[in-house]
Scaffold this motif. Structure first.
Motif, mmCIF file in Angstrom:
data_model
loop_
_atom_site.group_PDB
_atom_site.id
_atom_site.type_symbol
_atom_site.label_atom_id
_atom_site.label_comp_id
_atom_site.label_asym_id
_atom_site.label_seq_id
_atom_site.Cartn_x
_atom_site.Cartn_y
_atom_site.Cartn_z
ATOM 1 N N GLY A 90 -12.728 7.489 4.789
ATOM 2 C CA GLY A 90 -13.040 6.331 5.623
ATOM 3 C C GLY A 90 -11.826 5.542 6.077
ATOM 4 N N ILE A 91 -10.650 5.845 5.532
ATOM 5 C CA ILE A 91 -9.431 5.128 5.916
ATOM 6 C C ILE A 91 -8.640 5.986 6.896
ATOM 7 N N ALA A 92 -8.403 5.448 8.091
ATOM 8 C CA ALA A 92 -7.648 6.175 9.113
ATOM 9 C C ALA A 92 -6.218 5.655 9.239
ATOM 10 N N THR A 93 -6.012 4.377 8.904
ATOM 11 C CA THR A 93 -4.707 3.750 9.066
ATOM 12 C C THR A 93 -4.427 2.845 7.875
ATOM 13 N N VAL A 94 -3.182 2.875 7.405
ATOM 14 C CA VAL A 94 -2.756 1.967 6.341
ATOM 15 C C VAL A 94 -1.675 1.058 6.904
ATOM 16 N N ASP A 95 -1.916 -0.232 6.818
ATOM 17 C CA ASP A 95 -0.927 -1.242 7.208
ATOM 18 C C ASP A 95 -0.201 -1.648 5.930
ATOM 19 N N ASP A 96 0.967 -1.067 5.715
ATOM 20 C CA ASP A 96 1.743 -1.293 4.504
ATOM 21 C C ASP A 96 2.570 -2.556 4.660
ATOM 22 N N GLN A 97 2.169 -3.603 3.949
ATOM 23 C CA GLN A 97 2.912 -4.861 3.977
ATOM 24 C C GLN A 97 3.522 -5.158 2.606
ATOM 25 N N MET A 98 3.659 -4.114 1.771
ATOM 26 C CA MET A 98 4.251 -4.293 0.449
ATOM 27 C C MET A 98 5.766 -4.441 0.549
ATOM 28 N N THR A 99 6.310 -5.111 -0.433
ATOM 29 C CA THR A 99 7.757 -5.167 -0.589
ATOM 30 C C THR A 99 8.111 -4.343 -1.831
ATOM 31 N N VAL A 100 9.397 -4.052 -1.990
ATOM 32 C CA VAL A 100 9.847 -3.217 -3.101
ATOM 33 C C VAL A 100 10.830 -4.001 -3.951
ATOM 34 N N GLU A 101 10.598 -3.991 -5.258
ATOM 35 C CA GLU A 101 11.478 -4.696 -6.187
ATOM 36 C C GLU A 101 12.820 -3.972 -6.357
ATOM 37 N N HIS A 102 12.783 -2.642 -6.547
ATOM 38 C CA HIS A 102 13.990 -1.827 -6.719
ATOM 39 C C HIS A 102 14.089 -0.865 -5.531
ATOM 40 N N VAL A 103 14.933 -1.205 -4.566
ATOM 41 C CA VAL A 103 15.031 -0.443 -3.328
ATOM 42 C C VAL A 103 15.716 0.904 -3.580
ATOM 43 N N GLU A 104 15.171 1.947 -2.965
ATOM 44 C CA GLU A 104 15.741 3.294 -3.019
ATOM 45 C C GLU A 104 15.346 4.009 -1.728
ATOM 46 N N PRO A 105 15.963 5.152 -1.438
ATOM 47 C CA PRO A 105 15.621 5.859 -0.192
ATOM 48 C C PRO A 105 14.142 6.264 -0.151
ATOM 49 N N GLY A 106 13.594 6.266 1.051
ATOM 50 C CA GLY A 106 12.207 6.661 1.237
ATOM 51 C C GLY A 106 12.064 8.174 1.331
ATOM 52 N N ALA A 107 10.863 8.649 1.099
ATOM 53 C CA ALA A 107 10.558 10.074 1.181
ATOM 54 C C ALA A 107 10.037 10.409 2.575
ATOM 55 N N GLN A 108 9.985 11.701 2.864
ATOM 56 C CA GLN A 108 9.295 12.179 4.064
ATOM 57 C C GLN A 108 7.830 12.397 3.681
ATOM 58 N N PHE A 109 6.987 12.580 4.677
ATOM 59 C CA PHE A 109 5.573 12.837 4.414
ATOM 60 C C PHE A 109 5.154 14.102 5.137
ATOM 61 N N HIS A 110 4.178 14.772 4.554
ATOM 62 C CA HIS A 110 3.657 16.008 5.139
ATOM 63 C C HIS A 110 2.140 15.984 5.047
ATOM 64 N N THR A 111 1.476 16.271 6.158
ATOM 65 C CA THR A 111 0.023 16.397 6.161
ATOM 66 C C THR A 111 -0.329 17.855 5.944
ATOM 67 N N VAL A 112 -1.077 18.123 4.888
ATOM 68 C CA VAL A 112 -1.462 19.479 4.513
ATOM 69 C C VAL A 112 -2.353 20.077 5.591
ATOM 70 N N VAL A 113 -2.065 21.337 5.959
ATOM 71 C CA VAL A 113 -2.909 22.085 6.892
ATOM 72 C C VAL A 113 -3.487 23.282 6.149
ATOM 73 N N SER A 114 -4.507 23.864 6.716
ATOM 74 C CA SER A 114 -5.145 25.028 6.108
ATOM 75 C C SER A 114 -4.108 26.118 5.863
ATOM 76 N N GLY A 115 -4.104 26.677 4.669
ATOM 77 C CA GLY A 115 -3.161 27.717 4.314
ATOM 78 C C GLY A 115 -1.913 27.211 3.616
ATOM 79 N N ASP A 116 -1.703 25.900 3.607
ATOM 80 C CA ASP A 116 -0.544 25.335 2.923
ATOM 81 C C ASP A 116 -0.673 25.500 1.414
ATOM 82 N N THR A 117 0.460 25.702 0.775
ATOM 83 C CA THR A 117 0.587 25.612 -0.673
ATOM 84 C C THR A 117 1.813 24.749 -0.922
ATOM 85 N N LEU A 118 1.953 24.254 -2.128
ATOM 86 C CA LEU A 118 3.152 23.465 -2.423
ATOM 87 C C LEU A 118 4.398 24.322 -2.266
#
Length: 161
Positions: A90-118
């Motif tokens: 039911g969630i299509a969009t996330v409005d991230d308004q969080m802050t971070v206490e200990h800043v570090e580099p962000g990760a990339q994101f991947h949307t799983v498609v059919s046939g994907d494995t880790l």
């Protein structure tokens, strides 16, 4: 005899029975708000159950948009919270308004498609399928097993050290 025209919603006002369109719409909106509030509280509870460290966590849902407010312990925690909420039905969009206490580099994101494995995802991002445990660990505790991913799920892909 013939046809007569009436204002169909006047009956509720005159006889006190039934509801006008406006009353029904207001009740439907109130019911939707209650459901969204319950879903938001359930997501907050899930985040706490997963032991993701976020101070002053507040999730608000409006239709298919979830807004997250709070102070995440680190970037990884912030990203995991976004994924817990965003990978919810039911969630299509996330409005991230969080802050971070200990800043570090962000990760990339991947949307799983059919046939994907880790392994396939690791090969794509790291050039080595055997690096799949890095992705698995980066998505714990949302992932319980490396083979249990599904199309449409969004995963964190952290940078290699």
């Amino acid at each position: 005899m013939g046809l007569f025209s009436f204002i169909k919603n006047a009956g509720a006002k005159v006889f006190g029975i039934g509801k006008t369109d406006a009353q029904e719409a207001a009740e439907a909106a109130a019911a939707e708000l209650r459901l969204e509030t319950m879903a938001a509280r359930k997501l907050e509870e899930t985040i706490q159950d997963l032991q993701l460290q976020v101070e002053n966590l507040n999730v608000h849902i409006d239709d298919d948009v979830a807004t997250i407010i709070g102070i995440a312990y680190n970037q990884a925690t912030k990203e995991k919270v976004v994924l817990v909420v965003g990978n919810s039905n039911g969630i299509a969009t996330v409005d991230d308004q969080m802050t971070v206490e200990h800043v570090e580099p962000g990760a990339q994101f991947h949307t799983v498609v059919s046939g994907d494995t880790l392994g396939k995802i690791a090969k794509t991002f790291y050039g080595n399928a055997m690096k799949y445990p890095v992705i698995f660990e980066a998505n714990k505790p949302m992932l319980e097993h490396p083979d249990k991913i599904y199309p449409g799920q969004v995963l964190r892909i952290p940078a290699l050290d």
